[in-house]
Scaffold this motif. Structure first.
Motif, PDB file in Angstrom:
ATOM      1  N   LEU A 294      60.979  50.916  27.635  1.00 22.93           N
ATOM      2  CA  LEU A 294      59.877  50.529  28.511  1.00 22.93           C
ATOM      3  C   LEU A 294      60.171  49.180  29.140  1.00 22.93           C
ATOM      4  O   LEU A 294      60.609  48.255  28.452  1.00 22.93           O
ATOM      5  N   THR A 295      59.916  49.087  30.436  1.00 17.84           N
ATOM      6  CA  THR A 295      59.948  47.792  31.115  1.00 17.84           C
ATOM      7  C   THR A 295      58.501  47.432  31.390  1.00 17.84           C
ATOM      8  O   THR A 295      57.782  48.176  32.071  1.00 17.84           O
ATOM      9  N   ILE A 296      58.065  46.314  30.807  1.00 16.50           N
ATOM     10  CA  ILE A 296      56.667  45.897  30.884  1.00 16.50           C
ATOM     11  C   ILE A 296      56.591  44.522  31.531  1.00 16.50           C
ATOM     12  O   ILE A 296      57.285  43.595  31.116  1.00 16.50           O
ATOM     13  N   LYS A 297      55.733  44.415  32.534  1.00 21.97           N
ATOM     14  CA  LYS A 297      55.503  43.138  33.203  1.00 21.97           C
ATOM     15  C   LYS A 297      54.111  42.659  32.818  1.00 21.97           C
ATOM     16  O   LYS A 297      53.179  43.461  32.730  1.00 21.97           O
ATOM     17  N   PHE A 298      53.987  41.338  32.592  1.00 21.73           N
ATOM     18  CA  PHE A 298      52.658  40.808  32.310  1.00 21.73           C
ATOM     19  C   PHE A 298      52.417  39.520  33.066  1.00 21.73           C
ATOM     20  O   PHE A 298      53.336  38.759  33.354  1.00 21.73           O
ATOM     21  N   ILE A 299      51.144  39.359  33.433  1.00 27.21           N
ATOM     22  CA  ILE A 299      50.695  38.205  34.209  1.00 27.21           C
ATOM     23  C   ILE A 299      49.410  37.666  33.588  1.00 27.21           C
ATOM     24  O   ILE A 299      48.815  38.301  32.722  1.00 27.21           O
ATOM     25  N   CYS A 300      49.004  36.498  34.072  1.00 24.29           N
ATOM     26  CA  CYS A 300      47.738  35.909  33.645  1.00 24.29           C
ATOM     27  C   CYS A 300      47.079  35.341  34.894  1.00 24.29           C
ATOM     28  O   CYS A 300      47.698  34.587  35.648  1.00 24.29           O
ATOM     29  N   ASP A 301      45.818  35.691  35.109  1.00 29.75           N
ATOM     30  CA  ASP A 301      45.147  35.259  36.333  1.00 29.75           C
ATOM     31  C   ASP A 301      44.829  33.769  36.375  1.00 29.75           C
ATOM     32  O   ASP A 301      44.479  33.242  37.417  1.00 29.75           O
ATOM     33  N   GLU A 302      44.998  33.054  35.267  1.00 28.65           N
ATOM     34  CA  GLU A 302      44.704  31.622  35.272  1.00 28.65           C
ATOM     35  C   GLU A 302      45.937  30.755  35.521  1.00 28.65           C
ATOM     36  O   GLU A 302      45.803  29.546  35.651  1.00 28.65           O
TER      37      GLU A 302
ATOM     38  N   ARG B  22      40.937  34.939  26.375  1.00 27.47           N
ATOM     39  CA  ARG B  22      41.904  34.828  27.469  1.00 27.47           C
ATOM     40  C   ARG B  22      42.976  35.893  27.277  1.00 27.47           C
ATOM     41  O   ARG B  22      43.413  36.147  26.165  1.00 27.47           O
ATOM     42  N   THR B  23      43.359  36.528  28.388  1.00 26.78           N
ATOM     43  CA  THR B  23      44.233  37.688  28.283  1.00 26.78           C
ATOM     44  C   THR B  23      45.399  37.647  29.252  1.00 26.78           C
ATOM     45  O   THR B  23      45.375  36.959  30.273  1.00 26.78           O
ATOM     46  N   PHE B  24      46.406  38.429  28.890  1.00 26.26           N
ATOM     47  CA  PHE B  24      47.486  38.794  29.796  1.00 26.26           C
ATOM     48  C   PHE B  24      47.204  40.225  30.224  1.00 26.26           C
ATOM     49  O   PHE B  24      46.706  41.037  29.431  1.00 26.26           O
ATOM     50  N   PHE B  25      47.527  40.533  31.461  1.00 24.42           N
ATOM     51  CA  PHE B  25      47.424  41.891  31.972  1.00 24.42           C
ATOM     52  C   PHE B  25      48.829  42.476  31.988  1.00 24.42           C
ATOM     53  O   PHE B  25      49.715  41.927  32.634  1.00 24.42           O
ATOM     54  N   LEU B  26      49.027  43.570  31.263  1.00 20.28           N
ATOM     55  CA  LEU B  26      50.330  44.204  31.141  1.00 20.28           C
ATOM     56  C   LEU B  26      50.332  45.525  31.880  1.00 20.28           C
ATOM     57  O   LEU B  26      49.322  46.229  31.905  1.00 20.28           O
ATOM     58  N   GLN B  27      51.482  45.835  32.461  1.00 21.34           N
ATOM     59  CA  GLN B  27      51.636  47.138  33.098  1.00 21.34           C
ATOM     60  C   GLN B  27      53.061  47.616  32.880  1.00 21.34           C
ATOM     61  O   GLN B  27      54.024  46.848  33.031  1.00 21.34           O
ATOM     62  N   VAL B  28      53.170  48.886  32.504  1.00 21.61           N
ATOM     63  CA  VAL B  28      54.483  49.491  32.326  1.00 21.61           C
ATOM     64  C   VAL B  28      55.034  49.771  33.717  1.00 21.61           C
ATOM     65  O   VAL B  28      54.458  50.525  34.496  1.00 21.61           O
TER      66      VAL B  28
END
Length: 179
Positions: free
Chosen positions: A3-11, A104-110
């Motif tokens: 799996l290649t997973i990217k994650f970001i944080c809106d803050e 507070r969260t990270f948003f992950l998407q495969v």
């Protein structure tokens, strides 16, 4: 499957990380990979949520069994849950709570599912920007409305308390007369 997973944080503007991990690894392995990729300590009760296409939370995968007491509720722990139990397709969305006190969260998407191959360890393939602080500074100060006013002193008395004025009959403090 890899799996290649990217994650970001809106803050944190410009922050993102991309990593590759074997789908047969556990959510605890993914947790450790995320913490390492951000330079975070491993001392928080982090958790994952499996999300739908609209980022609505569904199943929760926790660091520890928090036991809700509801026998109808499925409990998933990171150590016992493989990524492949919940991730099957590209586009799968997840939330990762990295600061449990402030949610507070990270948003992950495969981003990619490679059907063959395996990886012994997760690997970071891209890192952009600085990660947000792991734990937000919490403000424990009293709000301005909680300050003592002249009216409060009038209601509660602004003078020092004299212990001789207090009727202690009916109260038990251990030894007689001792506080």
């Amino acid at each position: 499957m890899i799996l290649t997973i990217k994650f970001i944080c809106d803050e944190a503007e410009g922050f993102s990380r991309t990593l590759r991990i074997d789908a047969e690894r556990t959510f605890l392995d993914l947790n450790r990979a995320i913490l390492s990729a951000c330079g975070y300590g491993d001392d928080q009760l982090t958790s994952f949520y499996i999300c739908d296409d609209d980022w609505q939370r569904h199943a929760q995968i926790t660091r520890q069994d928090m036991g809700s007491g509801n026998p109808d509720e499925d409990l998933y722990t990171m150590e016992a849950t493989r990524l492949s139990d919940f991730i099957e397709d590209e586009g799968q969305k997840l939330e990762y709570v990295f600061d449990p006190f402030s949610e507070r969260t990270f948003f992950l998407q495969v981003k990619r599912c490679e059907p063959s191959g395996s990886l012994a360890e997760a690997e970071v393939t891209a890192a952009h920007g600085a990660a947000p602080r792991q734990i937000a500074d919490l403000d424990f100060s009293l709000p301005a409305a909680a300050a003592v006013t002249a009216d409060d002193e009038e209601i509660f008395g602004g003078e020092d308390i004299d212990l001789e004025d207090i009727d202690l009959e009916g109260f038990e403090f251990g030894e007689e007369g001792a506080f």
